[in-house]
Design a protein around this motif. Sequence first.
Motif, PDB file in Angstrom:
ATOM      1  N   ILE A  93     -48.144 -55.965  86.343  1.00 39.27           N
ATOM      2  CA  ILE A  93     -48.971 -56.507  87.420  1.00 39.27           C
ATOM      3  C   ILE A  93     -49.143 -58.015  87.292  1.00 39.27           C
ATOM      4  CG2 ILE A  93     -51.236 -56.398  88.513  1.00 39.27           C
ATOM      5  CD1 ILE A  93     -51.446 -53.515  87.524  1.00 39.27           C
ATOM      6  N   ARG A 153     -46.207 -60.060  88.518  1.00 37.44           N
ATOM      7  CA  ARG A 153     -45.889 -59.951  89.939  1.00 37.44           C
ATOM      8  C   ARG A 153     -46.317 -61.171  90.746  1.00 37.44           C
ATOM      9  NH1 ARG A 153     -47.233 -53.920  92.054  1.00 37.44           N
ATOM     10  NH2 ARG A 153     -46.717 -54.960  94.024  1.00 37.44           N
ATOM     11  N   PRO A 194     -48.802 -55.862  97.144  1.00 36.79           N
ATOM     12  CA  PRO A 194     -49.081 -54.510  96.654  1.00 36.79           C
ATOM     13  C   PRO A 194     -49.170 -53.501  97.790  1.00 36.79           C
ATOM     14  CG  PRO A 194     -51.090 -55.805  96.681  1.00 36.79           C
ATOM     15  CD  PRO A 194     -49.966 -56.753  97.027  1.00 36.79           C
ATOM     16  N   ASP A 254     -38.833 -53.306  89.232  1.00 30.82           N
ATOM     17  CA  ASP A 254     -39.915 -52.720  88.448  1.00 30.82           C
ATOM     18  C   ASP A 254     -41.211 -53.485  88.703  1.00 30.82           C
ATOM     19  OD1 ASP A 254     -41.652 -51.676  86.596  1.00 30.82           O
ATOM     20  OD2 ASP A 254     -40.416 -52.136  84.846  1.00 30.82           O
ATOM     21  N   THR A 255     -42.197 -52.835  89.309  1.00 29.65           N
ATOM     22  CA  THR A 255     -43.461 -53.488  89.658  1.00 29.65           C
ATOM     23  C   THR A 255     -44.596 -53.122  88.694  1.00 29.65           C
ATOM     24  OG1 THR A 255     -43.982 -51.684  91.185  1.00 29.65           O
ATOM     25  CG2 THR A 255     -42.866 -53.620  92.101  1.00 29.65           C
ATOM     26  N   SER A 256     -44.267 -52.607  87.529  1.00 28.98           N
ATOM     27  CA  SER A 256     -45.302 -52.132  86.613  1.00 28.98           C
ATOM     28  C   SER A 256     -46.048 -53.267  85.911  1.00 28.98           C
ATOM     29  CB  SER A 256     -44.700 -51.194  85.563  1.00 28.98           C
ATOM     30  OG  SER A 256     -43.715 -51.856  84.785  1.00 28.98           O
ATOM     31  N   ARG A 264     -41.609 -57.072  97.636  1.00 25.22           N
ATOM     32  CA  ARG A 264     -42.287 -55.900  97.051  1.00 25.22           C
ATOM     33  C   ARG A 264     -43.114 -56.305  95.837  1.00 25.22           C
ATOM     34  NH1 ARG A 264     -45.124 -52.879  95.484  1.00 25.22           N
ATOM     35  NH2 ARG A 264     -44.929 -50.722  94.817  1.00 25.22           N
ATOM     36  N   GLN A 265     -42.597 -57.229  95.051  1.00 26.00           N
ATOM     37  CA  GLN A 265     -43.355 -57.715  93.907  1.00 26.00           C
ATOM     38  C   GLN A 265     -44.627 -58.437  94.369  1.00 26.00           C
ATOM     39  OE1 GLN A 265     -43.031 -57.408  90.654  1.00 26.00           O
ATOM     40  NE2 GLN A 265     -40.936 -56.729  90.306  1.00 26.00           N
ATOM     41  N   GLU A 282     -51.861 -49.155  95.483  1.00 18.77           N
ATOM     42  CA  GLU A 282     -51.995 -50.032  94.322  1.00 18.77           C
ATOM     43  C   GLU A 282     -53.268 -50.859  94.413  1.00 18.77           C
ATOM     44  OE1 GLU A 282     -47.387 -51.020  93.015  1.00 18.77           O
ATOM     45  OE2 GLU A 282     -48.292 -52.142  94.671  1.00 18.77           O
ATOM     46  N   LEU A 311     -36.946 -57.102  97.322  1.00 21.00           N
ATOM     47  CA  LEU A 311     -37.560 -56.829  96.024  1.00 21.00           C
ATOM     48  C   LEU A 311     -38.596 -57.891  95.667  1.00 21.00           C
ATOM     49  CD1 LEU A 311     -34.465 -55.628  93.945  1.00 21.00           C
ATOM     50  CD2 LEU A 311     -36.258 -54.242  95.020  1.00 21.00           C
TER      51      LEU A 311
END
Length: 233
Positions: free
Chosen positions: A77, A80, A107, A73-75, A103-104, A111, A100
């Motif tokens: 910010i 991250r 961006p 979950d990258t929501s 990905r964190q 994004e 993962l």
Amino acid sequence: MTMTDVNDLVARAYGDPAVVGMVLTGSRARGLATRYSDIDLCVVVSERRESWWQGRRTAEVDAFVCTVDELADTSDIWQRYAFRGAQVLVDKLDGVIAQLVQRQAVPTQAEANTWAREGLDGYVNLLYRAAKSRRDGDLAAAALDIAESVSWLLTTIFALHGRLRPYNKYLRWELTTCPMGEPWSADTLPERLLHDPAGLFPDIERLARERGLADVLDAWGDDLHLLRQPRTA
């Protein structure tokens, strides 16, 4: 707790079927640890359950637990950036944990573009408010707006370079590790942000226009002229 203790935790993680990953974050992962630094760990589990892997925070270790889905979950910010420069210590999913984490930390272009637009508009908004307050003689309000603009400015600078805004503690490390060239130098940018963030407006305007965000600036119309006026106080 020492890194030897971390190695013991890694060994224990490999022996626990509930644990699928372990990630070292924070100052120790970035090579910036001091005698006061704790050990920041992200423990990734297949599912949440009562076990010794519950998150804990002490003067020596700051460990938090997440599931694979939560790591994906990258929501959040702000959270991250914790994974920027992180070290994957355990990955039982054949590289999935590492993917993962990456990905964190990085961006997507979409994004970064969204953050750059939001950050730029917020930065200009606060400079405009500060300029009006200064014009009206309310120097305290102007100073508060200028101080508040720094957060928006940092978001804008890094998003325009396709990157996450670093935590202030790691600003120099970020600029040194992955230089962005002048005027975003590790030697000068922190001081400029501290003493004259409004003075960076010409540099931001130039970069934003180069990166296709002229519409964000032009939406302010003639109000931009107020930002370009020399500041006498």
